[in-house]
Design a protein around this motif. Structure first.
Motif, short mmCIF file in Angstrom:
data_model
loop_
_atom_site.label_atom_id
_atom_site.label_comp_id
_atom_site.label_asym_id
_atom_site.label_seq_id
_atom_site.Cartn_x
_atom_site.Cartn_y
_atom_site.Cartn_z
N GLY A 1 14.92 -27.62 37.21
CA GLY A 1 14.14 -26.97 36.16
C GLY A 1 14.80 -25.77 35.54
N ARG A 2 16.07 -25.48 35.88
CA ARG A 2 16.74 -24.31 35.31
C ARG A 2 16.84 -24.40 33.79
NH1 ARG A 2 21.90 -24.92 38.54
NH2 ARG A 2 20.86 -26.87 38.95
N LYS A 3 17.17 -25.59 33.29
CA LYS A 3 17.33 -25.76 31.85
C LYS A 3 16.00 -25.50 31.14
CE LYS A 3 17.77 -29.99 30.48
NZ LYS A 3 18.25 -31.32 30.11
N TRP A 4 14.94 -26.04 31.67
CA TRP A 4 13.64 -25.90 31.02
C TRP A 4 13.10 -24.49 31.16
CZ3 TRP A 4 13.59 -29.65 27.97
CH2 TRP A 4 14.13 -30.88 28.33
N LYS A 5 13.36 -23.87 32.30
CA LYS A 5 12.93 -22.47 32.46
C LYS A 5 13.65 -21.57 31.47
CE LYS A 5 11.78 -22.83 37.35
NZ LYS A 5 12.15 -22.47 38.72
N GLN A 6 14.95 -21.80 31.26
CA GLN A 6 15.72 -21.00 30.30
C GLN A 6 15.22 -21.24 28.87
OE1 GLN A 6 18.00 -18.64 30.96
NE2 GLN A 6 18.01 -18.22 28.77
N ARG A 7 14.95 -22.48 28.53
CA ARG A 7 14.42 -22.78 27.20
C ARG A 7 13.06 -22.13 26.98
NH1 ARG A 7 15.86 -29.16 26.11
NH2 ARG A 7 18.12 -28.86 26.03
N TYR A 8 12.22 -22.15 28.01
CA TYR A 8 10.91 -21.51 27.90
C TYR A 8 11.05 -20.01 27.71
CZ TYR A 8 6.39 -19.60 29.11
OH TYR A 8 5.23 -18.89 29.10
N ALA A 9 11.94 -19.38 28.47
CA ALA A 9 12.14 -17.94 28.33
C ALA A 9 12.69 -17.59 26.95
CB ALA A 9 13.09 -17.44 29.42
N ASP A 10 13.63 -18.39 26.44
CA ASP A 10 14.16 -18.15 25.09
C ASP A 10 13.07 -18.28 24.03
OD1 ASP A 10 16.62 -17.78 26.24
OD2 ASP A 10 17.37 -19.80 25.72
N GLU A 11 12.25 -19.31 24.15
CA GLU A 11 11.18 -19.52 23.18
C GLU A 11 10.15 -18.40 23.25
OE1 GLU A 11 9.24 -21.20 20.09
OE2 GLU A 11 11.17 -21.81 20.90
N ARG A 12 9.87 -17.92 24.45
CA ARG A 12 8.93 -16.82 24.61
C ARG A 12 9.47 -15.55 23.94
NH1 ARG A 12 8.69 -15.87 30.32
NH2 ARG A 12 10.50 -14.58 29.88
#
Length: 121
Positions: free
Chosen positions: A30-41
């Motif tokens: 889930g590292r990729k999705w966690k990073q994408r979520y943080a960027d979008e936030r």
């Protein structure tokens, strides 16, 4: 029926558990999705701050215009300036003849109805 014996049911359960374990082992965590979520936030936060700033500027401009409108509504009317009654022709120099048509030529033109040959005699 597809599964009729306990051995077949056991084989089905083992296959399901093995597939689940294989899926968990191959998942990136889930590292990729966690990073994408943080960027979008973060992008959403910046966009929201920008929008709030523009709305505050708009509200300040509206308030300023409303104050100006109220001031002009309650202000005394401006006195009209006096005008002179001298005719315009007396204050200006006579106009020179147009350079579009040299003096002395009376050729008929497209919209010169009065200067047409044969129109006045």
């Amino acid at each position: 029926m597809l599964f009729t014996t306990p051995t077949q049911w056991l084989a089905l359960a083992v296959a399901l558990i093995a597939g689940w374990l294989l899926g968990l082992a191959s998942h990136p965590g889930g590292r990729k999705w966690k990073q994408r979520y943080a960027d979008e936030r973060d992008v959403h936060g910046r966009t929201r701050k920008d929008l709030d700033a523009r709305l505050a500027e708009r509200d300040a401009r509206i308030a300023e215009l409303e104050r100006e409108n109220a001031r002009l509504a309650h202000a005394a009317p401006v006195a009209a300036t006096t005008t002179t009654t001298t005719p315009v022709a007396a204050t200006r120099a006579p106009l020179a003849q147009s350079a579009a048509r040299p003096a002395g030529t009376m050729r008929p033109r497209w919209f010169d109805w009065k200067n047409r040959v044969g129109a006045n005699g």
